[in-house]
Design a protein around this motif. Structure first.
Motif, PDB file in Angstrom:
ATOM      1  N   SER A 125       0.830  -1.219   0.000  1.00  0.00           N
ATOM      2  CA  SER A 125       0.000   0.000   0.000  1.00  0.00           C
ATOM      3  C   SER A 125       0.864   1.269   0.000  1.00  0.00           C
ATOM      4  O   SER A 125       0.487   2.266  -0.587  1.00  0.00           O
ATOM      5  CB  SER A 125      -0.924   0.003   1.216  1.00  0.00           C
ATOM      6  OG  SER A 125      -0.135   0.002   2.372  1.00  0.00           O
ATOM      7  N   GLY A 126       2.099   1.281   0.569  1.00  0.00           N
ATOM      8  CA  GLY A 126       2.972   2.441   0.585  1.00  0.00           C
ATOM      9  C   GLY A 126       2.436   3.544   1.460  1.00  0.00           C
ATOM     10  O   GLY A 126       1.386   3.394   2.094  1.00  0.00           O
ATOM     11  N   PRO A 127       3.126   4.732   1.462  1.00  0.00           N
ATOM     12  CA  PRO A 127       2.666   5.833   2.319  1.00  0.00           C
ATOM     13  C   PRO A 127       1.413   6.477   1.745  1.00  0.00           C
ATOM     14  O   PRO A 127       1.227   6.491   0.527  1.00  0.00           O
ATOM     15  CB  PRO A 127       3.846   6.808   2.306  1.00  0.00           C
ATOM     16  CG  PRO A 127       4.575   6.506   1.057  1.00  0.00           C
ATOM     17  CD  PRO A 127       4.368   5.066   0.745  1.00  0.00           C
ATOM     18  N   PRO A 128       0.560   6.979   2.557  1.00  0.00           N
ATOM     19  CA  PRO A 128      -0.676   7.601   2.062  1.00  0.00           C
ATOM     20  C   PRO A 128      -0.360   8.901   1.300  1.00  0.00           C
ATOM     21  O   PRO A 128       0.585   9.600   1.646  1.00  0.00           O
ATOM     22  CB  PRO A 128      -1.457   7.878   3.351  1.00  0.00           C
ATOM     23  CG  PRO A 128      -0.433   7.935   4.421  1.00  0.00           C
ATOM     24  CD  PRO A 128       0.671   7.031   4.008  1.00  0.00           C
ATOM     25  N   PRO A 129      -1.110   9.234   0.210  1.00  0.00           N
ATOM     26  CA  PRO A 129      -0.852  10.462  -0.547  1.00  0.00           C
ATOM     27  C   PRO A 129      -1.115  11.703   0.303  1.00  0.00           C
ATOM     28  O   PRO A 129      -2.088  11.737   1.047  1.00  0.00           O
ATOM     29  CB  PRO A 129      -1.844  10.374  -1.719  1.00  0.00           C
ATOM     30  CG  PRO A 129      -2.895   9.436  -1.271  1.00  0.00           C
ATOM     31  CD  PRO A 129      -2.253   8.510  -0.306  1.00  0.00           C
ATOM     32  N   THR A 130      -0.210  12.685   0.151  1.00  0.00           N
ATOM     33  CA  THR A 130      -0.371  13.916   0.941  1.00  0.00           C
ATOM     34  C   THR A 130      -0.975  15.003   0.054  1.00  0.00           C
ATOM     35  O   THR A 130      -0.716  15.060  -1.152  1.00  0.00           O
ATOM     36  CB  THR A 130       0.985  14.393   1.465  1.00  0.00           C
ATOM     37  OG1 THR A 130       1.863  14.530   0.344  1.00  0.00           O
ATOM     38  CG2 THR A 130       1.585  13.395   2.450  1.00  0.00           C
TER      39      THR A 130
ATOM     40  N   SER B 154       8.370   2.844  -6.952  1.00  0.00           N
ATOM     41  CA  SER B 154       8.686   1.641  -6.186  1.00  0.00           C
ATOM     42  C   SER B 154       9.515   0.688  -7.056  1.00  0.00           C
ATOM     43  O   SER B 154       9.530   0.796  -8.276  1.00  0.00           O
ATOM     44  CB  SER B 154       7.395   0.951  -5.737  1.00  0.00           C
ATOM     45  OG  SER B 154       6.661   0.571  -6.855  1.00  0.00           O
ATOM     46  N   HIS B 155      10.166  -0.200  -6.428  1.00  0.00           N
ATOM     47  CA  HIS B 155      11.027  -1.186  -7.109  1.00  0.00           C
ATOM     48  C   HIS B 155      12.112  -0.502  -7.954  1.00  0.00           C
ATOM     49  O   HIS B 155      12.477  -0.970  -9.022  1.00  0.00           O
ATOM     50  CB  HIS B 155      10.195  -2.136  -7.986  1.00  0.00           C
ATOM     51  CG  HIS B 155       9.104  -2.842  -7.213  1.00  0.00           C
ATOM     52  ND1 HIS B 155       9.356  -3.700  -6.180  1.00  0.00           N
ATOM     53  CD2 HIS B 155       7.751  -2.754  -7.302  1.00  0.00           C
ATOM     54  CE1 HIS B 155       8.232  -4.144  -5.681  1.00  0.00           C
ATOM     55  NE2 HIS B 155       7.221  -3.565  -6.338  1.00  0.00           N
ATOM     56  N   TYR B 156      12.602   0.631  -7.500  1.00  0.00           N
ATOM     57  CA  TYR B 156      13.671   1.315  -8.246  1.00  0.00           C
ATOM     58  C   TYR B 156      14.974   1.083  -7.527  1.00  0.00           C
ATOM     59  O   TYR B 156      15.092   1.287  -6.317  1.00  0.00           O
ATOM     60  CB  TYR B 156      13.363   2.828  -8.321  1.00  0.00           C
ATOM     61  CG  TYR B 156      14.497   3.613  -8.936  1.00  0.00           C
ATOM     62  CD1 TYR B 156      14.755   3.496 -10.318  1.00  0.00           C
ATOM     63  CD2 TYR B 156      15.313   4.425  -8.175  1.00  0.00           C
ATOM     64  CE1 TYR B 156      15.806   4.195 -10.872  1.00  0.00           C
ATOM     65  CE2 TYR B 156      16.353   5.125  -8.743  1.00  0.00           C
ATOM     66  CZ  TYR B 156      16.606   5.006 -10.087  1.00  0.00           C
ATOM     67  OH  TYR B 156      17.648   5.685 -10.641  1.00  0.00           O
ATOM     68  N   ASP B 157      15.988   0.627  -8.329  1.00  0.00           N
ATOM     69  CA  ASP B 157      17.306   0.411  -7.759  1.00  0.00           C
ATOM     70  C   ASP B 157      18.268   1.329  -8.498  1.00  0.00           C
ATOM     71  O   ASP B 157      18.530   1.179  -9.704  1.00  0.00           O
ATOM     72  CB  ASP B 157      17.698  -1.057  -7.931  1.00  0.00           C
ATOM     73  CG  ASP B 157      18.967  -1.368  -7.151  1.00  0.00           C
ATOM     74  OD1 ASP B 157      19.554  -0.429  -6.611  1.00  0.00           O
ATOM     75  OD2 ASP B 157      19.339  -2.560  -7.096  1.00  0.00           O
ATOM     76  N   ALA B 158      18.831   2.311  -7.825  1.00  0.00           N
ATOM     77  CA  ALA B 158      19.698   3.298  -8.465  1.00  0.00           C
ATOM     78  C   ALA B 158      21.053   2.717  -8.828  1.00  0.00           C
ATOM     79  O   ALA B 158      21.747   3.217  -9.717  1.00  0.00           O
ATOM     80  CB  ALA B 158      19.874   4.498  -7.547  1.00  0.00           C
ATOM     81  N   ILE B 159      21.493   1.682  -8.199  1.00  0.00           N
ATOM     82  CA  ILE B 159      22.837   1.137  -8.436  1.00  0.00           C
ATOM     83  C   ILE B 159      22.855   0.228  -9.656  1.00  0.00           C
ATOM     84  O   ILE B 159      23.791   0.262 -10.463  1.00  0.00           O
ATOM     85  CB  ILE B 159      23.309   0.379  -7.177  1.00  0.00           C
ATOM     86  CG1 ILE B 159      23.379   1.362  -6.012  1.00  0.00           C
ATOM     87  CG2 ILE B 159      24.648  -0.272  -7.414  1.00  0.00           C
ATOM     88  CD1 ILE B 159      23.658   0.708  -4.700  1.00  0.00           C
ATOM     89  N   SER B 160      21.842  -0.554  -9.834  1.00  0.00           N
ATOM     90  CA  SER B 160      21.870  -1.526 -10.930  1.00  0.00           C
ATOM     91  C   SER B 160      21.750  -0.825 -12.284  1.00  0.00           C
ATOM     92  O   SER B 160      21.205   0.277 -12.390  1.00  0.00           O
ATOM     93  CB  SER B 160      20.732  -2.524 -10.756  1.00  0.00           C
ATOM     94  OG  SER B 160      19.527  -1.851 -10.896  1.00  0.00           O
ATOM     95  N   LEU B 161      22.278  -1.490 -13.343  1.00  0.00           N
ATOM     96  CA  LEU B 161      22.250  -0.918 -14.704  1.00  0.00           C
ATOM     97  C   LEU B 161      20.826  -0.934 -15.235  1.00  0.00           C
ATOM     98  O   LEU B 161      20.035  -1.806 -14.866  1.00  0.00           O
ATOM     99  CB  LEU B 161      23.144  -1.750 -15.617  1.00  0.00           C
ATOM    100  CG  LEU B 161      24.635  -1.621 -15.337  1.00  0.00           C
ATOM    101  CD1 LEU B 161      25.387  -2.673 -16.118  1.00  0.00           C
ATOM    102  CD2 LEU B 161      25.133  -0.230 -15.683  1.00  0.00           C
ATOM    103  N   PRO B 162      20.508   0.014 -16.131  1.00  0.00           N
ATOM    104  CA  PRO B 162      19.180  -0.044 -16.752  1.00  0.00           C
ATOM    105  C   PRO B 162      19.087  -1.283 -17.637  1.00  0.00           C
ATOM    106  O   PRO B 162      20.105  -1.789 -18.125  1.00  0.00           O
ATOM    107  CB  PRO B 162      19.107   1.246 -17.574  1.00  0.00           C
ATOM    108  CG  PRO B 162      20.497   1.710 -17.716  1.00  0.00           C
ATOM    109  CD  PRO B 162      21.288   1.186 -16.574  1.00  0.00           C
ATOM    110  N   PRO B 163      17.936  -1.781 -17.855  1.00  0.00           N
ATOM    111  CA  PRO B 163      17.797  -3.032 -18.603  1.00  0.00           C
ATOM    112  C   PRO B 163      18.291  -2.945 -20.063  1.00  0.00           C
ATOM    113  O   PRO B 163      18.767  -3.908 -20.613  1.00  0.00           O
ATOM    114  CB  PRO B 163      16.293  -3.315 -18.512  1.00  0.00           C
ATOM    115  CG  PRO B 163      15.664  -2.039 -18.121  1.00  0.00           C
ATOM    116  CD  PRO B 163      16.665  -1.261 -17.375  1.00  0.00           C
ATOM    117  N   ALA B 164      18.277  -1.755 -20.753  1.00  0.00           N
ATOM    118  CA  ALA B 164      18.730  -1.650 -22.152  1.00  0.00           C
ATOM    119  C   ALA B 164      19.395  -0.288 -22.393  1.00  0.00           C
ATOM    120  O   ALA B 164      19.036   0.694 -21.746  1.00  0.00           O
ATOM    121  CB  ALA B 164      17.534  -1.816 -23.074  1.00  0.00           C
TER     122      ALA B 164
END
Lengths: 179, 148
Positions: free
Chosen positions: B115-120, B133-143
């Motif tokens: 559900s994540g944090p409620p919208p403000t 969500s599900h964002y990883d800044a370290i890993s390479l982009p898929p293409a």
């Protein structure tokens, strides 16, 4: 052997619909109560009817107060009253009938094999009051106090009557040859 | 205590109807006097004979008939039966609860994560920022594609 719920708790549980409590209470008293009734009325079928009647009465009758005495004492009081009622009815019926021809001696009395027959024979030869008292004390496992309440006499009277009944019973047993 | 004092107390003693101090005295006398001990054993045997000779079981049909009558008398409703079932001290209830506890915790944690944090609401009337969500800044982009 550990004893689970008390008789009084079982009675409450039965009244609230727990049939397992009935099974437990029945198993606890069937032999003692039936043995008592059987000796009091001397008829197996009638004793079975009375057993049913007595147990249904104690389950139905909500006047029993556990604080005033044990369930066992109440149960045997009801049983005793049923036996007395039966005796009274029987006496009225017998009075209306012609006198019976002399009966043959009971086979139980004739065959003096075994101690149990001897005990039964000795008990049969006691007076009704003595037999009654011994059965309530030994089979019903009632205390002097409870017996005194049932008979409406002081505890000391019960004590002396019970002593006399026990001595008479042992004397009869010794005469039969098993004392 | 002497034998002539003990003898009249034997019946009360056998019926467990003597007071504590007298009970102890009689027991002590019986332990040291073989004559009274023998008499006491005989008395106990005779009294036990009464119970043995008179304790008799009724026919099984009496139990069946009576149980049916009692059942009709107390009329256990379905809720009464369920209540008594619940009141039974069965350890399996505890085991089931212990088994369900991790499952309940897992479900609760997964619900709060998704559900994540409620919208403000912004005081200037701007729409709330989209949550990533599900964002990883370290890993390479898929293409890797050339932009131009």
């Amino acid at each position: 052997m550990t004893r689970g719920r008390s008789d009084e708790d079982l009675l409450e549980a039965i009244r609230s619909g727990d049939l397992r409590a009935f099974d437990e209470l029945y198993a606890r008293y069937e032999r003692r109560l039936f043995g008592y009734l059987r000796r009091m009325v001397e008829d197996r079928d009638l004793a079975e009817d009375l057993l049913q009647d007595v147990l249904l009465t104690v389950i139905r009758d909500r006047s029993y107060d556990a604080t005033k005495g044990r369930f066992a004492a109440w149960l045997f009081t009801v049983a005793r009253n049923r036996c007395l009622e039966h005796r009274r009815r029987l006496a009225v019926r017998e009075a209306a009938k012609p006198p019976p021809s002399p009966a043959a001696p009971s086979p139980d009395l004739e065959e003096s094999v075994g101690r149990l027959q001897a005990v039964r024979a000795a008990m049969t030869e006691l007076s009704e009051a003595e037999r009654h008292l011994l059965l309530l004390k030994q089979v019903g496992e009632l205390t002097y106090r409870e017996l005194a309440d049932i008979h409406g006499v002081p505890e000391g009277t019960i004590k002396s009557r019970l002593h006399a009944a026990t001595k008479a019973f042992r004397r009869r047993l010794a005469e039969i040859g098993h004392g | 205590m002497h034998c002539h004092d003990c003898e009249p107390l034997l019946i009360d003693h056998a019926c467990a109807q003597t007071d504590d101090p007298i009970h102890t005295e009689v027991a002590r006398h019986l332990a040291g006097c073989s004559v009274c001990a023998l008499e006491y054993c005989r008395l106990r045997a005779d009294l036990a004979g009464i119970v043995e000779a008179h304790a008799e079981a009724p026919h099984a049909r009496v139990y069946t008939r009576l149980r049916r009558q009692v059942a009709a008398e107390v009329r256990p409703r379905w809720w009464t039966r369920s209540w008594h079932l619940l009141l039974r001290p069965i350890p399996a209830y505890g085991a089931v609860l212990v088994g369900l506890l991790p499952l309940a915790l897992w479900v609760a944690s997964s619900l709060t994560r998704d559900s994540g944090p409620p919208p403000t609401t912004d005081p200037l009337g701007m729409p709330p920022a989209a949550s990533l969500s599900h964002y990883d800044a370290i890993s390479l982009p898929p293409a890797h594609r050339d932009v131009l």
